[in-house]
Enzyme design. Structure first.
Site, PDB file in Angstrom:
ATOM      1  N   GLU A   1       0.825  -1.216   0.000  1.00  0.00           N
ATOM      2  CA  GLU A   1       0.000   0.000   0.000  1.00  0.00           C
ATOM      3  C   GLU A   1       0.863   1.272   0.000  1.00  0.00           C
ATOM      4  O   GLU A   1       0.650   2.204   0.776  1.00  0.00           O
ATOM      5  CB  GLU A   1      -0.948   0.000   1.207  1.00  0.00           C
ATOM      6  CG  GLU A   1      -2.020  -1.073   1.144  1.00  0.00           C
ATOM      7  CD  GLU A   1      -3.015  -1.016   2.291  1.00  0.00           C
ATOM      8  OE1 GLU A   1      -4.148  -1.494   2.111  1.00  0.00           O
ATOM      9  OE2 GLU A   1      -2.658  -0.498   3.359  1.00  0.00           O
TER      10      GLU A   1
ATOM     11  N   GLU B   1      -7.119  -7.441  -0.753  1.00  0.00           N
ATOM     12  CA  GLU B   1      -7.527  -7.435   0.653  1.00  0.00           C
ATOM     13  C   GLU B   1      -9.019  -7.143   0.702  1.00  0.00           C
ATOM     14  O   GLU B   1      -9.444  -6.000   0.708  1.00  0.00           O
ATOM     15  CB  GLU B   1      -6.768  -6.381   1.474  1.00  0.00           C
ATOM     16  CG  GLU B   1      -5.335  -6.723   1.786  1.00  0.00           C
ATOM     17  CD  GLU B   1      -4.700  -5.736   2.779  1.00  0.00           C
ATOM     18  OE1 GLU B   1      -5.448  -4.925   3.386  1.00  0.00           O
ATOM     19  OE2 GLU B   1      -3.470  -5.764   2.931  1.00  0.00           O
TER      20      GLU B   1
END
Length: 501
Positions: free
Chosen positions: A186, A266
């Site tokens: 991320e 995710e």
């Protein structure tokens, strides 16, 4: 002469055929950008994975959790690799017990499941310091983490020179079950946005992975994250939960790469918990609804988490929910139950069975095994805790006392987690009581004692903390401050979180 020549020619011909056969049998896992599919050995492939972190589960239960994920119909496991667990001190490596990563991978392979590996080096994961080892704060300058800084890269390179050779035999192209390897984590949410660092890290991964697994990134479903997170020549994926529009999130991928299969790396069937907050829950029907939406879009996805487990010891991290890192500091729980389909204890939930049924209805399920046994429980009765030793006794000291004119951080004293007692003697003075006692920054909770009697507490939630002390004027007194590290920040722009500051 004639027969010898023919024999040599035949030998050469057989050798060439053999080499050609080896080349054509090479295992591959790639992206077909035109058909928007993954191709495994040339065949269309889709994964439904579940995040399962070996470092949150006793080794004894790894196999049980893997089998339960497989029985729900998933065909892959996703795991982070936690640097701090494997290199607790500079140059000291641990791959035993709960750190036996290769054994964990073999158990997954034994079940015929694939693996998505997330080696970081930064992983977030609601772990102390985002999985970085604490000692990085001593050997790198401020502001260098997750950047092209040479000292930071030096330690990442050294760690990967130990980790990645261990992973190479398990890469799909080498006969293993690792089909995808994540580069960083991320990165689009991090302030540095260092393009040179991303390219350097990509090339470091390539030097070990080559074409034997697919490199990928993960970023949050927002344009600002896709502005910085993706890396050239690395497959960019997205993450989101039940409330997001799946098509809109997958469009960030499409727009960036002009094709390729949609992937939610995710997918949140639950959420993390902080101290002093209600335990978060996510409705099972909402999870199923989003699953069905992604399945209809031919997406691959990974449940984060399918089984959360436990942050044993002092390994949990902390978040910042405000622009001020002190006021907004919120530590996470030891429990990482996550309201996941498998509970912290490994039990099957309603959410588990609804996920399993959804995959079966979609004719996706890889197994119809319903023979799983529930985890056995035991009643141990009532236990009474009795005082054993005082924190003021020298027997409780883990290290020899350190003398300094000013308080030193945990890291400078080479202490990772737990508690540190700071003490000084207040000599005879003409104090005008009560005395203002101010600490500019507490990282993260302080208990204040005068002559071993508790007189108050302070915590990080106030940038400047003041209390009043009544100091004796006719004798010296010992001021003791017991500092508790409640977890270094694991996400965002404040991850360089020293204890005490």
């Amino acid at each position: 002469m004639h027969f010898i020549g023919v024999y040599c020619f035949l030998s050469l011909f057989i050798f060439v055929l053999s080499e050609t056969k080896n080349l054509t049998n090479k295992r591959t896992f790639i992206v077909d950008y035109e058909k928007n599919e993954f191709l495994k050995d040339g065949e269309v492939f889709r994964f439904v994975s579940g995040d399962l972190h070996y470092f949150r589960i006793p080794k004894l239960y790894w196999k049980d959790r893997i089998q339960k994920i497989k029985a729900a119909g998933l065909n892959a496991i996703t795991t982070y690799v936690e640097w701090s667990l494997h290199e607790p001190f500079p140059g000291t490596y641990n791959f035993e017990g709960m750190a036996d990563l290769e054994y964990f991978i073999k158990l997954i392979q034994d079940e015929g499941m694939y693996l998505l590996l997330r080696p970081g080096p930064y992983i977030c994961a609601e772990r102390d310091f985002g999985g970085f080892p604490y000692w990085l704060l001593n050997v790198t300058p401020k502001g260098s983490l997750r950047t092209n800084d040479s000292s930071y890269k030096k330690y990442v390179s050294r760690w990967f020179s130990v980790l990645m050779p261990k992973m190479q035999p398990y890469l799909y192209g080498n006969g293993g079950n690792i089909i995808m390897v994540q580069v960083e984590n991320e990165y689009g949410s991090y302030y540095a946005c260092d393009s040179n660092y991303k390219l350097w890290l990509r090339d470091l991964f390539k030097s070990y992975v080559e074409n034997n697994a697919l490199l990928y990134t993960i970023d949050i479903c927002e344009q600002k994250n896709f502005d910085c997170g993706p890396i050239p020549e690395v497959y960019a994926t997205v993450d989101f939960g039940i409330s997001s529009n799946a098509s809109k999130c997958f469009n960030f991928m499409k727009k960036l790469q002009k094709g390729g299969p949609p992937v939610n790396s995710e997918f949140y069937p639950g959420w993390l918990a902080h101290w002093q907050e209600p335990h978060p829950t996510v409705n099972s029907d909402d999870v199923v609804r989003q699953m069905e939406s992604m399945l209809s879009l031919n997406a691959s996805f990974s449940f984060y988490m399918f089984h959360g487990g436990t942050n044993f010891g002092f390994t949990s991290g902390a978040n910042i929910n405000d622009t001020n890192e002190n006021i907004g500091y919120v530590p996470q729980l030891t429990s990482y139950d996550y309201d996941a389909p498998l509970t912290e204890a490994g039990d099957l939930t309603e959410k588990y069975f609804k996920i399993k049924q959804t995959l079966e209805n979609a004719k996706y399920s890889g197994t119809n095994d319903t023979s799983l046994t529930p985890m056995l429980k035991a009643a141990y009765g009532v236990y009474y805790l009795q005082p054993l030793v005082s924190i003021f006794e020298t027997v409780t000291h883990r290290i020899k006392p350190v003398t300094s004119d000013t308080p030193l951080t945990f890291e400078v004293m080479d202490i990772n987690t737990g508690f540190v007692m700071y003490e000084t003697t207040l000599l005879n003075n003409n104090f005008q009581n009560p005395v203002n006692f101010t600490v500019n920054s507490v990282r993260d909770r302080a208990i204040i004692y005068l002559d071993q009697v508790q007189v108050g507490t302070m915590n990080r939630l106030k940038a400047n903390t003041t209390m009043f002390l009544n100091i004796s004027n006719d004798s010296s007194q010992k001021l003791s401050i017991l500092i508790e590290n409640q977890g270094r920040i694991n996400y965002g722009d404040f991850i360089e979180d020293r204890k005490v500051d």
